[in-house]
Design an enzyme around this catalytic site. Structure first.
Site, mmCIF file in Angstrom:
data_model
loop_
_atom_site.group_PDB
_atom_site.id
_atom_site.type_symbol
_atom_site.label_atom_id
_atom_site.label_comp_id
_atom_site.label_asym_id
_atom_site.label_seq_id
_atom_site.Cartn_x
_atom_site.Cartn_y
_atom_site.Cartn_z
ATOM 1 C CG ASN A 10 26.915 -0.672 -9.540
ATOM 2 O OD1 ASN A 10 27.817 -0.710 -10.321
ATOM 3 N ND2 ASN A 10 26.119 0.324 -9.108
ATOM 4 C CE LYS A 12 27.979 1.448 -5.861
ATOM 5 N NZ LYS A 12 27.481 2.092 -4.692
ATOM 6 C CG HIS A 96 23.476 3.757 -8.986
ATOM 7 N ND1 HIS A 96 24.180 4.406 -7.953
ATOM 8 C CD2 HIS A 96 23.478 2.591 -8.263
ATOM 9 C CE1 HIS A 96 24.281 3.595 -6.976
ATOM 10 N NE2 HIS A 96 24.189 2.553 -6.883
ATOM 11 C CD GLU A 98 26.912 5.336 -6.251
ATOM 12 O OE1 GLU A 98 27.626 4.655 -7.215
ATOM 13 O OE2 GLU A 98 26.886 4.823 -5.118
ATOM 14 C CD GLU A 168 21.033 0.211 -5.407
ATOM 15 O OE1 GLU A 168 21.928 -0.944 -5.272
ATOM 16 O OE2 GLU A 168 21.642 1.388 -6.229
ATOM 17 N N GLY A 174 26.465 2.051 0.950
ATOM 18 C CA GLY A 174 27.972 2.013 1.238
ATOM 19 C C GLY A 174 28.011 2.477 2.850
ATOM 20 C CB SER A 214 24.700 -2.175 3.448
ATOM 21 O OG SER A 214 25.334 -0.644 3.451
HETATM 22 P P1 13P Z 1 26.680 -1.075 -1.142
HETATM 23 O O1 13P Z 1 26.222 -2.322 -1.551
HETATM 24 O O2 13P Z 1 28.196 -0.788 -1.216
HETATM 25 O O3 13P Z 1 25.889 -0.362 -0.226
HETATM 26 O O4 13P Z 1 26.219 -0.468 -2.956
HETATM 27 C C1 13P Z 1 25.018 -0.484 -3.070
HETATM 28 C C2 13P Z 1 24.712 0.026 -4.530
HETATM 29 O O5 13P Z 1 24.840 1.109 -4.813
HETATM 30 C C3 13P Z 1 24.667 -1.095 -5.472
HETATM 31 O O6 13P Z 1 24.191 -0.484 -6.844
#
Ligand code: 13P
Length: 251
Positions: A10, A12, A96, A98, A168, A174, A214
């Protein structure tokens, strides 16, 4: 039951057209030959066409990071499943954390997106996950259960073939904090049992449940060794071809 692994990147809100082309090409070169896994990339909307072109002679799946439920109309700022398919997209990430946290998308809205994606034959990747506070208060499973039940409301058993769930934990995204392989396995198994309750064993056995938060070259092998972890949804490490290359070549 052996499920094909799904290793998803992803991106983002990252990459201009030039960056996206070069990242996609570098990743495509690192894709394993094995047939036991699939690789998926979810770039931003603005570079979908570029990435589709780069991936056209590969088996890499192209996904969007969101999708509207309507084919067209007065939905300023949204992108329809038909438009996405027109760009070469065959899958969509939905719900997601976010989107949930920053843009306040709730389970009902996310459910509309899931149904819309499926009705246009896109593979839908429904993201679920608890916050740190919910985890600390012992609410993990209650939160996940509501996200799964409401997110899948109205999804017919035969449509489950096109569903993927991505777990997740918000506290692991992150942050560099990963759930341990045991923690992730336990949650994945409980999600699979819930799906069995809502649908049936055969559907639960076939459903792919990805882990995200992560995921890095250093922890991918142990996560992927767990029986109910069927893939990864990778953020930060998916922006680096070297790291993502190692992740998709997990052992
Ligand atoms: P990270 O791998 O940066 O922690 O992000 C995970 C994520 O949100 C994938 O959609």
């Amino acid at each position: 039951m052996k499920r094909k692994s799904l290793m998803a990147g992803n991106w983002k809100m990252h990459t201009t057209a030039i960056e996206a082309r070069s990242l996609a090409a570098d990743i495509a070169r690192k894709c394993p030959e094995t047939t036991d896994r699939e690789v998926l990339l979810a770039p931003p909307f603005t570079v979908l066409r570029e990435v589709a072109e780069v991936l056209s002679r590969t088996d890499v799946i192209l996904a969007s990071q969101n999708v509207c439920w309507e084919e067209k109309g007065a939905f300023t700022g949204e992108i329809s499943p038909v438009m996405l398919k027109d760009c070469g997209v065959s899958s969509a990430i939905i719900g997601h954390s976010e989107r949930r946290q920053i843009f306040h998308e709730d389970n009902a809205l996310i459910n509309k997106r899931v149904l819309g994606a499926l009705s246009f034959d896109l593979m839908a990747i429904l993201c679920i996950g608890e916050t740190e506070e919910e985890q600390e208060n012992g609410k993990t499973f209650a939160v996940l259960e509501a996200q799964v039940r409401q997110g899948l409301q109205g999804v017919e058993p035969q449509q489950m073939e096109k569903m993927v769930i991505a777990y997740e934990p918000v506290w692991a995204i992150g942050t560099g904090k990963t759930a341990t392989k045991e923690q992730a396995q336990e949650v994945h198994l409980s999600i699979r049992r819930l799906i069995e309750k809502i649908y049936e064993k055969n559907i639960a056995d076939r459903l792919r449940i990805l882990y995200g938060g992560s995921v890095k070259p250093a922890n991918v092998d142990e996560l992927m060794s767990q029986p109910d972890i069927d893939g990864a949804l990778v953020g930060g490490a998916a922006l680096d071809a070297e790291s993502f290359g190692r992740i998709i070549n997990f052992i």
